[in-house]
Scaffold this motif. Structure first.
Motif, PDB file in Angstrom:
ATOM      1  N   PRO A   1       0.765  -1.385  -0.015  1.00  0.00           N
ATOM      2  CA  PRO A   1      -0.073   0.088   0.083  1.00  0.00           C
ATOM      3  C   PRO A   1       0.820   1.468  -0.122  1.00  0.00           C
ATOM      4  O   PRO A   1       0.579   2.338  -0.631  1.00  0.00           O
ATOM      5  N   LEU A   2       1.808   1.210   0.774  1.00  0.00           N
ATOM      6  CA  LEU A   2       2.697   2.420   0.834  1.00  0.00           C
ATOM      7  C   LEU A   2       3.606   2.718  -0.680  1.00  0.00           C
ATOM      8  O   LEU A   2       3.633   3.722  -1.020  1.00  0.00           O
ATOM      9  N   ALA A   3       4.114   1.662  -1.215  1.00  0.00           N
ATOM     10  CA  ALA A   3       4.558   1.776  -2.477  1.00  0.00           C
ATOM     11  C   ALA A   3       3.557   2.441  -3.495  1.00  0.00           C
ATOM     12  O   ALA A   3       3.859   3.185  -4.449  1.00  0.00           O
ATOM     13  N   PHE A   4       2.135   1.744  -3.533  1.00  0.00           N
ATOM     14  CA  PHE A   4       1.351   2.072  -4.320  1.00  0.00           C
ATOM     15  C   PHE A   4       0.957   3.773  -3.977  1.00  0.00           C
ATOM     16  O   PHE A   4       0.787   4.417  -4.950  1.00  0.00           O
ATOM     17  N   VAL A   5       0.844   4.315  -2.853  1.00  0.00           N
ATOM     18  CA  VAL A   5       0.661   5.565  -2.609  1.00  0.00           C
ATOM     19  C   VAL A   5       1.733   6.496  -3.067  1.00  0.00           C
ATOM     20  O   VAL A   5       1.540   7.440  -3.747  1.00  0.00           O
ATOM     21  N   VAL A   6       2.905   6.169  -2.833  1.00  0.00           N
ATOM     22  CA  VAL A   6       4.252   6.979  -3.228  1.00  0.00           C
ATOM     23  C   VAL A   6       4.207   7.049  -4.964  1.00  0.00           C
ATOM     24  O   VAL A   6       4.520   8.014  -5.493  1.00  0.00           O
ATOM     25  N   SER A   7       3.897   5.787  -5.450  1.00  0.00           N
ATOM     26  CA  SER A   7       3.824   5.790  -7.049  1.00  0.00           C
ATOM     27  C   SER A   7       2.894   6.524  -7.651  1.00  0.00           C
ATOM     28  O   SER A   7       3.216   7.624  -8.623  1.00  0.00           O
ATOM     29  N   VAL A   8       1.749   6.473  -7.197  1.00  0.00           N
ATOM     30  CA  VAL A   8       0.915   7.292  -7.569  1.00  0.00           C
ATOM     31  C   VAL A   8       0.878   8.940  -7.534  1.00  0.00           C
ATOM     32  O   VAL A   8       0.756   9.464  -8.329  1.00  0.00           O
TER      33      VAL A   8
ATOM     34  N   LEU B   1       1.201   5.943   6.674  1.00  0.00           N
ATOM     35  CA  LEU B   1       0.954   6.916   5.770  1.00  0.00           C
ATOM     36  C   LEU B   1       0.638   8.374   6.553  1.00  0.00           C
ATOM     37  O   LEU B   1       0.650   9.249   5.806  1.00  0.00           O
ATOM     38  N   VAL B   2       0.189   8.342   7.687  1.00  0.00           N
ATOM     39  CA  VAL B   2       0.061   9.531   8.425  1.00  0.00           C
ATOM     40  C   VAL B   2       1.502  10.092   8.849  1.00  0.00           C
ATOM     41  O   VAL B   2       1.389  11.419   8.308  1.00  0.00           O
ATOM     42  N   LEU B   3       2.088   9.367   8.841  1.00  0.00           N
ATOM     43  CA  LEU B   3       3.525   9.887   9.008  1.00  0.00           C
ATOM     44  C   LEU B   3       4.445  10.333   7.802  1.00  0.00           C
ATOM     45  O   LEU B   3       5.213  11.228   7.954  1.00  0.00           O
ATOM     46  N   LEU B   4       3.925   9.753   6.755  1.00  0.00           N
ATOM     47  CA  LEU B   4       4.400  10.161   5.483  1.00  0.00           C
ATOM     48  C   LEU B   4       3.584  11.316   4.989  1.00  0.00           C
ATOM     49  O   LEU B   4       4.156  11.959   3.693  1.00  0.00           O
ATOM     50  N   ALA B   5       2.689  11.726   5.635  1.00  0.00           N
ATOM     51  CA  ALA B   5       1.868  13.037   5.001  1.00  0.00           C
ATOM     52  C   ALA B   5       2.612  14.130   4.636  1.00  0.00           C
ATOM     53  O   ALA B   5       2.215  14.779   3.607  1.00  0.00           O
ATOM     54  N   PRO B   6       3.523  14.713   5.469  1.00  0.00           N
ATOM     55  CA  PRO B   6       4.486  15.895   5.023  1.00  0.00           C
ATOM     56  C   PRO B   6       4.839  15.502   3.879  1.00  0.00           C
ATOM     57  O   PRO B   6       5.270  16.569   2.879  1.00  0.00           O
TER      58      PRO B   6
ATOM     59  N   ASP C   1       1.851  23.418   4.656  1.00  0.00           N
ATOM     60  CA  ASP C   1       1.534  23.093   5.618  1.00  0.00           C
ATOM     61  C   ASP C   1       0.743  21.700   5.799  1.00  0.00           C
ATOM     62  O   ASP C   1      -0.398  21.814   4.954  1.00  0.00           O
ATOM     63  N   ALA C   2       1.411  20.791   6.186  1.00  0.00           N
ATOM     64  CA  ALA C   2       0.767  19.487   5.961  1.00  0.00           C
ATOM     65  C   ALA C   2       0.028  18.940   7.216  1.00  0.00           C
ATOM     66  O   ALA C   2      -0.457  17.976   7.285  1.00  0.00           O
ATOM     67  N   GLY C   3      -0.042  19.898   8.254  1.00  0.00           N
ATOM     68  CA  GLY C   3      -0.857  19.588   9.417  1.00  0.00           C
ATOM     69  C   GLY C   3      -2.101  19.174   9.290  1.00  0.00           C
ATOM     70  O   GLY C   3      -2.735  18.100   9.617  1.00  0.00           O
ATOM     71  N   PRO C   4      -3.077  19.908   8.518  1.00  0.00           N
ATOM     72  CA  PRO C   4      -4.628  19.639   8.251  1.00  0.00           C
ATOM     73  C   PRO C   4      -4.753  18.086   7.543  1.00  0.00           C
ATOM     74  O   PRO C   4      -5.438  17.279   7.994  1.00  0.00           O
ATOM     75  N   LEU C   5      -3.764  17.757   6.456  1.00  0.00           N
ATOM     76  CA  LEU C   5      -3.704  16.450   5.861  1.00  0.00           C
ATOM     77  C   LEU C   5      -3.512  15.384   6.897  1.00  0.00           C
ATOM     78  O   LEU C   5      -4.219  14.309   6.864  1.00  0.00           O
ATOM     79  N   ALA C   6      -2.465  15.625   7.593  1.00  0.00           N
ATOM     80  CA  ALA C   6      -1.712  14.522   8.696  1.00  0.00           C
ATOM     81  C   ALA C   6      -3.052  14.192   9.659  1.00  0.00           C
ATOM     82  O   ALA C   6      -3.419  13.342  10.095  1.00  0.00           O
ATOM     83  N   LEU C   7      -3.713  15.286  10.177  1.00  0.00           N
ATOM     84  CA  LEU C   7      -4.747  15.312  11.221  1.00  0.00           C
ATOM     85  C   LEU C   7      -5.924  14.512  10.508  1.00  0.00           C
ATOM     86  O   LEU C   7      -6.390  13.564  11.076  1.00  0.00           O
ATOM     87  N   SER C   8      -6.185  14.902   9.484  1.00  0.00           N
ATOM     88  CA  SER C   8      -7.448  14.358   8.635  1.00  0.00           C
ATOM     89  C   SER C   8      -7.049  12.879   8.633  1.00  0.00           C
ATOM     90  O   SER C   8      -8.029  11.708   8.730  1.00  0.00           O
ATOM     91  N   LEU C   9      -6.068  12.645   8.403  1.00  0.00           N
ATOM     92  CA  LEU C   9      -5.477  10.974   7.868  1.00  0.00           C
ATOM     93  C   LEU C   9      -5.662  10.229   9.239  1.00  0.00           C
ATOM     94  O   LEU C   9      -5.854   9.016   9.232  1.00  0.00           O
ATOM     95  N   LEU C  10      -5.047  10.822  10.200  1.00  0.00           N
ATOM     96  CA  LEU C  10      -4.993  10.327  11.512  1.00  0.00           C
ATOM     97  C   LEU C  10      -6.449   9.890  12.133  1.00  0.00           C
ATOM     98  O   LEU C  10      -6.492   8.963  12.757  1.00  0.00           O
ATOM     99  N   LEU C  11      -7.429  10.710  11.705  1.00  0.00           N
ATOM    100  CA  LEU C  11      -8.615  10.220  12.270  1.00  0.00           C
ATOM    101  C   LEU C  11      -9.424   9.540  11.125  1.00  0.00           C
ATOM    102  O   LEU C  11     -10.367   8.817  11.402  1.00  0.00           O
TER     103      LEU C  11
END
Length: 220
Positions: A29-36, A113-118, A128-138
């Motif tokens: 899944p991580l490789a898929f995310v990074v590739s896309v 994926l949350v940690l990779l958000a920035p 500012d990746a804060g909103p994205l990371a927080l939304s992924l965390l929830l």
């Protein structure tokens, strides 16, 4: 230590070691995310303003699709080796056993994926990746809970992967909508985060019981 606590610790340790021994389950899944994500700037063009505008929705769609990849095998191995029957015979309540398995699954697939958000946001020029990371965390735990329920329902289906996607995508739409709105920031972000948190709370209360009931029906 009481018998239920011992069973919970043993299950959590087993699931953690199992994930560690099968890196493809969480690296794919991580490789898929990074590739896309790497392909989006090529396909959409290098305009920074356009990439920043599209980033929240695109990243959330990729996260949702990536969450579907490991689901067909989520309970299949446990059913094949008899581990699923052992859960049911242990003193641990079945919903709690399901919840522990899904928590470990999220720890290996959703949390990275949350940690990779920035870094993902940086690829789109978002400072500012804060909103994205927080939304992924929830949002990613909500996707995991829904995924566990779907995986249990199609455990014996021949076309499990396709049926699973058709079953889950309508249920995942609220997570996608609220997560994208929260990741965009602005005046609506707080409301979107509250709604996302409320949806996650509802799933935490209901999904483990529903998944356990579905698995029980499959074993009967």
């Amino acid at each position: 230590m009481s018998a239920p606590l011992q069973a919970a610790a043993a299950l959590a340790r087993r699931e953690w070691v199992s994930q560690l021994r099968q890196p493809a389950e969480w690296l794919t899944p991580l490789a898929f995310v990074v590739s896309v994500v790497a392909l989006f700037p090529i396909g959409l063009g290098p305009e920074p303003a356009r990439l920043r505008e599209l980033a929240p929705g695109l990243l959330w769609i990729v996260a949702l699709l990536a969450s579907l990849l490991p689901l067909p095998r989520l309970f299949a191995a446990d059913l094949a080796d008899g581990s699923l029957e052992q859960w049911w015979l242990s003193p641990l309540p079945r919903p709690l056993a399901v919840g522990l398995k899904l928590a470990v699954h999220w720890g290996w697939t959703g949390l990275p994926l949350v940690l990779l958000a920035p870094l993902l946001a940086l690829a789109f020029g978002v400072d500012d990746a804060g909103p994205l990371a927080l939304s992924l965390l929830l949002g990613t735990p909500a996707l995991t809970l829904l995924g566990g329920l779907g995986a249990a329902l199609v455990l014996h289906a021949r076309a499990g992967a396709g049926l699973l996607a058709l079953l889950l995508l309508p249920l995942q739409v609220p997570v996608l909508v609220f997560g994208t709105a929260a990741a965009q920031g602005g005046s609506q972000a707080d409301t979107a985060l509250l709604l996302l948190g409320a949806w996650l709370t509802l799933l935490l209360a209901l999904a483990p019981w529903g998944t356990a009931a579905s698995l029980s029906l499959m074993l009967d």
